[in-house]
Design a protein around this motif. Structure first.
Motif, PDB file in Angstrom:
ATOM      1  N   LEU A  15      -7.742  -2.140  -0.116  1.00 18.19           N
ATOM      2  CA  LEU A  15      -6.437  -1.509   0.088  1.00 18.19           C
ATOM      3  C   LEU A  15      -6.004  -1.669   1.531  1.00 18.19           C
ATOM      4  CD1 LEU A  15      -6.948   1.846  -1.861  1.00 18.19           C
ATOM      5  CD2 LEU A  15      -5.782  -0.228  -2.656  1.00 18.19           C
ATOM      6  N   ARG A  16      -4.716  -1.624   1.736  1.00 22.86           N
ATOM      7  CA  ARG A  16      -4.156  -1.752   3.079  1.00 22.86           C
ATOM      8  C   ARG A  16      -3.901  -0.360   3.661  1.00 22.86           C
ATOM      9  NH1 ARG A  16       0.299  -6.617   2.037  1.00 22.86           N
ATOM     10  NH2 ARG A  16      -1.227  -8.248   1.522  1.00 22.86           N
ATOM     11  N   LEU A  17      -4.945   0.262   4.125  1.00 22.26           N
ATOM     12  CA  LEU A  17      -4.836   1.609   4.667  1.00 22.26           C
ATOM     13  C   LEU A  17      -4.419   1.563   6.135  1.00 22.26           C
ATOM     14  CD1 LEU A  17      -8.022   3.313   3.158  1.00 22.26           C
ATOM     15  CD2 LEU A  17      -5.697   3.204   2.211  1.00 22.26           C
TER      16      LEU A  17
ATOM     17  N   ARG B 278      -6.578  -7.469  -0.916  1.00 24.34           N
ATOM     18  CA  ARG B 278      -5.762  -6.968   0.190  1.00 24.34           C
ATOM     19  C   ARG B 278      -4.952  -8.069   0.877  1.00 24.34           C
ATOM     20  NH1 ARG B 278      -9.394  -4.068   4.358  1.00 24.34           N
ATOM     21  NH2 ARG B 278      -7.451  -4.007   5.526  1.00 24.34           N
ATOM     22  N   VAL B 279      -5.296  -9.333   0.633  1.00 29.37           N
ATOM     23  CA  VAL B 279      -4.597 -10.443   1.284  1.00 29.37           C
ATOM     24  C   VAL B 279      -3.254 -10.740   0.625  1.00 29.37           C
ATOM     25  CG1 VAL B 279      -4.730 -12.905   1.843  1.00 29.37           C
ATOM     26  CG2 VAL B 279      -6.777 -11.451   2.028  1.00 29.37           C
ATOM     27  N   VAL B 280      -3.148 -10.499  -0.684  1.00 26.58           N
ATOM     28  CA  VAL B 280      -2.008 -10.970  -1.458  1.00 26.58           C
ATOM     29  C   VAL B 280      -0.795 -10.057  -1.284  1.00 26.58           C
ATOM     30  CG1 VAL B 280      -1.178 -11.527  -3.773  1.00 26.58           C
ATOM     31  CG2 VAL B 280      -3.549 -12.027  -3.137  1.00 26.58           C
ATOM     32  N   ASP B 281       0.345 -10.668  -0.923  1.00 26.60           N
ATOM     33  CA  ASP B 281       1.604  -9.936  -0.801  1.00 26.60           C
ATOM     34  C   ASP B 281       2.398  -9.937  -2.101  1.00 26.60           C
ATOM     35  OD1 ASP B 281       1.209  -9.376   1.878  1.00 26.60           O
ATOM     36  OD2 ASP B 281       2.270 -11.167   2.569  1.00 26.60           O
ATOM     37  N   ALA B 282       2.431 -11.057  -2.780  1.00 25.45           N
ATOM     38  CA  ALA B 282       3.347 -11.268  -3.897  1.00 25.45           C
ATOM     39  C   ALA B 282       3.161 -10.227  -5.001  1.00 25.45           C
ATOM     40  CB  ALA B 282       3.142 -12.679  -4.468  1.00 25.45           C
ATOM     41  N   GLY B 283       4.232  -9.508  -5.280  1.00 19.03           N
ATOM     42  CA  GLY B 283       4.232  -8.541  -6.369  1.00 19.03           C
ATOM     43  C   GLY B 283       3.309  -7.367  -6.186  1.00 19.03           C
ATOM     44  N   ARG B 284       2.828  -7.171  -4.996  1.00 15.11           N
ATOM     45  CA  ARG B 284       1.800  -6.159  -4.767  1.00 15.11           C
ATOM     46  C   ARG B 284       2.266  -4.752  -5.129  1.00 15.11           C
ATOM     47  NH1 ARG B 284      -2.767  -6.400  -2.022  1.00 15.11           N
ATOM     48  NH2 ARG B 284      -3.761  -4.439  -1.417  1.00 15.11           N
TER      49      ARG B 284
ATOM     50  N   GLU C 240       1.906   3.108   4.844  1.00 12.87           N
ATOM     51  CA  GLU C 240       3.055   2.216   4.671  1.00 12.87           C
ATOM     52  C   GLU C 240       2.663   0.938   3.959  1.00 12.87           C
ATOM     53  OE1 GLU C 240       6.417  -0.052   7.449  1.00 12.87           O
ATOM     54  OE2 GLU C 240       5.093   1.481   8.295  1.00 12.87           O
ATOM     55  N   GLY C 241       1.479   0.447   4.215  1.00  8.75           N
ATOM     56  CA  GLY C 241       1.041  -0.795   3.593  1.00  8.75           C
ATOM     57  C   GLY C 241       0.556  -0.635   2.168  1.00  8.75           C
ATOM     58  N   GLU C 242       0.403   0.602   1.694  1.00 15.83           N
ATOM     59  CA  GLU C 242      -0.142   0.841   0.348  1.00 15.83           C
ATOM     60  C   GLU C 242       0.439   2.125  -0.234  1.00 15.83           C
ATOM     61  OE1 GLU C 242      -1.339  -1.387  -1.843  1.00 15.83           O
ATOM     62  OE2 GLU C 242      -3.059  -1.773  -0.533  1.00 15.83           O
TER      63      GLU C 242
END
Length: 452
Positions: A321-323, A123-129, A360-362
């Motif tokens: 997951l970024r819920l 859940r920490v990683v932004d790159a290419g998520r 929105e985050g996932e």
């Protein structure tokens, strides 16, 4: 609107083979999408079967998802009489089991989802998520595997996480130690085992929802047959208030009738009512159970306790997951204001679908059915059917269909939010805009479907 249809090609994973999960699968099949349903139990509708003795509030005509009906009719299924009220067992055997059979090998049993994440991303990683598909971790018969999914629909419900007796949201002191004397299941007056467990003994029912009313009616039925049967109804709120429901004002007649039966049982002396009682401890004293409240009041001499204090969602396997979840209800943040029990208690929940259920985050993850309501106590099954129709349309890229959410809720005939548990007003007047009674309420403790 979140559209994952143009992302990574692959299957949609549905978690849970209950009414809403199977409906989601039917909609996915109808749109030509690949789907796998993962069910922890060994049969479809495993949770429904656990309260199968309870009769639903709604008729068969209101209990079958439209896409599921089309799939079943194509397989030669004969629909039950539309105006009959089935029990949970009948719902499972005559509709949910055939639906799972029609879906065939798309439904996998004995499959426990232990985690969902973006492939190769915590859940920490932004790159290419956003470009990564979902990795769904599954344990099946001691074997672990990872499934790749373009989208995940979590319809796992809340039945497995009953609320505790403790008034502060945690188990009361001694509650776990007394677990053999505390049940979270509605008694079955027709079951000889339940008649033996509760007949001729003193039982406390803790809770104020339709599940508690159903339990009170069942225990009062046993009391009529077995001398010495005593029932104590323990409520956290300061008075009975609207706990009996709206009666004749309820647009689901069977639900209104349940409240009237419970009210009669109290009036006839079968049930003693204790209000304003927030349980702090559960003690075993000389073989009997004592409940002690935060202010020192006691309910003692009990043989059994039936705790029906609601259910909670389990998000533990979604922790990577970024819920976007509401901090109070643990429901999707856009949906939470529409279902807040401090405000809504009848037909005032607005129509909602993929837009309100999206994170929105996932993008590509949806909580649907009872799980989407988090800790909110009143969920309607056909709300879930409309949810998955909209969600599947969004996954398929049909934004127009996803946005056309139409839902009419039946008035309960009860005013005031359920969160106002200290209110002692006993008004039973209606408060909502009249609506056609087309939906059922699920929530054994609503969460379970005894309040249907």
């Amino acid at each position: 609107m979140n559209d994952v249809s143009e992302g990574v090609a692959g299957q949609v994973v549905v978690i849970g083979a209950g009414p809403v999960g199977l409906a989601a699968a039917a909609h996915l099949v109808e749109r030509g999408l690949d789907v796998t349903v993962l069910e922890q139990g060994e049969r479809a509708a495993a949770a429904v079967r656990q309260w199968g003795h309870v009769r639903l509030f709604s008729q068969w005509s209101e209990l079958v998802d439209p896409a599921a009906r089309r799939l079943l009719l194509a397989s030669g299924w004969t629909a039950p009489a539309p105006d009959a009220y089935p029990t949970g067992h009948e719902w499972a055997e005559a509709y949910l089991e055939p639906l799972a059979a029609a879906l065939g090998e798309r439904v996998r049993y004995g499959s426990t989802v232990t985690g969902v994440a973006r492939r190769g991303r915590d859940r920490v990683v932004d790159a290419g998520r956003a470009a990564q598909p979902f990795a769904v971790h599954v344990d099946t018969g001691g074997r672990h595997e990872r499934l790749t999914a373009v989208a995940v629909i979590d319809a796992s419900g809340t039945f497995g996480s009953p609320g505790p007796l403790g008034g502060d949201g945690y188990p009361a002191d001694g509650e776990r130690a007394a677990s053999t004397r505390v049940a979270h299941r509605i008694p079955d007056a027709a079951d000889p085992l339940d008649a033996a467990r509760y007949g001729g003994r003193m039982t406390a029912v803790v809770g104020a929802g339709h599940s508690a009313l159903t339990a009170l009616v069942a225990l009062s039925t046993i009391a009529e047959r077995v001398p010495g049967t005593e029932v104590v109804w323990v409520l956290r709120r300061g008075g009975v208030g609207s706990a009996f429901g709206g009666g004749d004002a309820d647009e689901l007649p069977a639900r209104g009738a349940l409240g009237r039966r419970a009210r009669r049982a109290v009036a006839d002396g079968h049930i003693r009512v204790v209000t304003g009682f927030r349980t702090a401890s559960v003690e075993i004293v000389e073989g009997t159970v004592t409940l002690r409240s935060e202010d020192g009041a006691v309910v003692e001499g009990l043989d059994e306790v039936v705790g029906l204090t609601g259910f909670r969602p389990d998000h533990s396997f979604l922790s990577e997951l970024r819920l976007d979840l509401d901090v109070r209800l643990e429901a999707p943040v856009r949906l939470a204001p529409l279902i807040d029990p401090n405000v809504h208690s009848c037909g005032t929940v607005y129509p909602h679908g993929a837009a309100e259920l999206a994170h929105e985050g996932e993008p590509g993850v949806y909580l649907v059915g009872m799980k989407s309501y988090g800790r909110a106590p009143t969920f309607l099954a056909m709300t879930g059917y409309e949810q998955v129709r909209s969600v599947v349309a969004s996954i398929a890229g049909d934004h127009e269909a996803a946005a056309k959410v139409e839902l009419v809720l039946p008035e309960t005939g009860v005013c005031g939010g359920a969160g106002l548990f200290d209110a002692a007003d006993d008004s039973a007047g209606g408060c909502c805009t009249p609506a056609t009674p087309q939906l059922i309420q699920l929530g054994v403790g609503g969460g379970r479907a005894s309040s249907c």
